[in-house]
Design a protein around this motif. Sequence first.
Motif, mmCIF file in Angstrom:
data_model
loop_
_atom_site.group_PDB
_atom_site.id
_atom_site.type_symbol
_atom_site.label_atom_id
_atom_site.label_comp_id
_atom_site.label_asym_id
_atom_site.label_seq_id
_atom_site.Cartn_x
_atom_site.Cartn_y
_atom_site.Cartn_z
ATOM 1 N N GLU A 1 35.232 35.748 0.708
ATOM 2 C CA GLU A 1 36.430 35.612 -0.125
ATOM 3 C C GLU A 1 36.310 34.482 -1.148
ATOM 4 N N ALA A 2 35.190 33.789 -1.146
ATOM 5 C CA ALA A 2 34.985 32.641 -2.041
ATOM 6 C C ALA A 2 36.171 31.668 -1.945
ATOM 7 N N VAL A 3 36.425 31.187 -0.719
ATOM 8 C CA VAL A 3 37.547 30.292 -0.452
ATOM 9 C C VAL A 3 37.153 28.848 -0.740
ATOM 10 N N ALA A 4 37.880 28.230 -1.648
ATOM 11 C CA ALA A 4 37.695 26.808 -1.944
ATOM 12 C C ALA A 4 38.915 26.059 -1.412
ATOM 13 N N THR A 5 38.716 24.814 -1.057
ATOM 14 C CA THR A 5 39.828 23.958 -0.645
ATOM 15 C C THR A 5 40.069 22.936 -1.745
ATOM 16 N N VAL A 6 41.324 22.833 -2.162
ATOM 17 C CA VAL A 6 41.727 21.893 -3.207
ATOM 18 C C VAL A 6 42.814 21.003 -2.616
ATOM 19 N N VAL B 1 35.823 27.057 -11.719
ATOM 20 C CA VAL B 1 34.503 26.991 -12.355
ATOM 21 C C VAL B 1 33.408 27.222 -11.314
ATOM 22 N N LEU B 2 33.648 26.762 -10.097
ATOM 23 C CA LEU B 2 32.674 26.948 -9.016
ATOM 24 C C LEU B 2 32.689 28.373 -8.452
ATOM 25 N N GLY B 3 33.637 29.196 -8.912
ATOM 26 C CA GLY B 3 33.696 30.589 -8.467
ATOM 27 C C GLY B 3 34.741 30.896 -7.415
ATOM 28 N N ALA B 4 35.679 29.996 -7.179
ATOM 29 C CA ALA B 4 36.713 30.241 -6.171
ATOM 30 C C ALA B 4 37.581 31.425 -6.574
ATOM 31 N N ARG B 5 37.765 32.347 -5.614
ATOM 32 C CA ARG B 5 38.700 33.456 -5.798
ATOM 33 C C ARG B 5 39.948 33.245 -4.947
ATOM 34 N N THR B 6 39.813 32.439 -3.914
ATOM 35 C CA THR B 6 40.920 32.115 -3.023
ATOM 36 C C THR B 6 40.952 30.600 -2.875
ATOM 37 N N VAL B 7 42.171 30.051 -2.842
ATOM 38 C CA VAL B 7 42.316 28.600 -2.762
ATOM 39 C C VAL B 7 43.198 28.242 -1.576
#
Length: 155
Positions: free
Chosen positions: A67-72, A99-105
């Motif tokens: 899911e390309a999950v990034a944490t912000v 920019v890093l490709g996150a689709r889910t945050v």
Amino acid sequence: MTDLRIEPVDGDPALEQWRHVHNVIVPPAALSLAEVRERAGRYRLENAYAGDVLVGCSTVRPPRGDEAVATVIARVLPEHRRRGYGGALYAHALAHARVLGARTVETCVLAVNEDGLRFAAARGFAEVDRYVLDGEHDEWVDLRLATADQEGSRA
């Protein structure tokens, strides 16, 4: 709120400032300088300044999984809240995650941090989990940005 300056953490003085903000906002997860150095090798850490005054910090954990999950995570010291700094810091960190490709945050907030929970909800985050880490007693809340609000347009 035109005087906010956001800078990547670089060098021990900046790492110590990031550490200070983190430890004020999440004292149960207080970090040593060595732990912050280690995080800086994996995540993007930034400090936010109003003029020359440290007002907050952010963390962006790069996307992972299918899911390309990034944490912000955006943190603002209590005495500097409700001036727009958190919104600007969050938008800046969210843009970097994209920019890093996150689709889910996602984000994570200490449950007793009512300001942090309100801030996340106002930006479209919804609670997905509450938990206590093994051997600990503090409750954490994981939140996910709702699909329709992936750009964080609600304020």
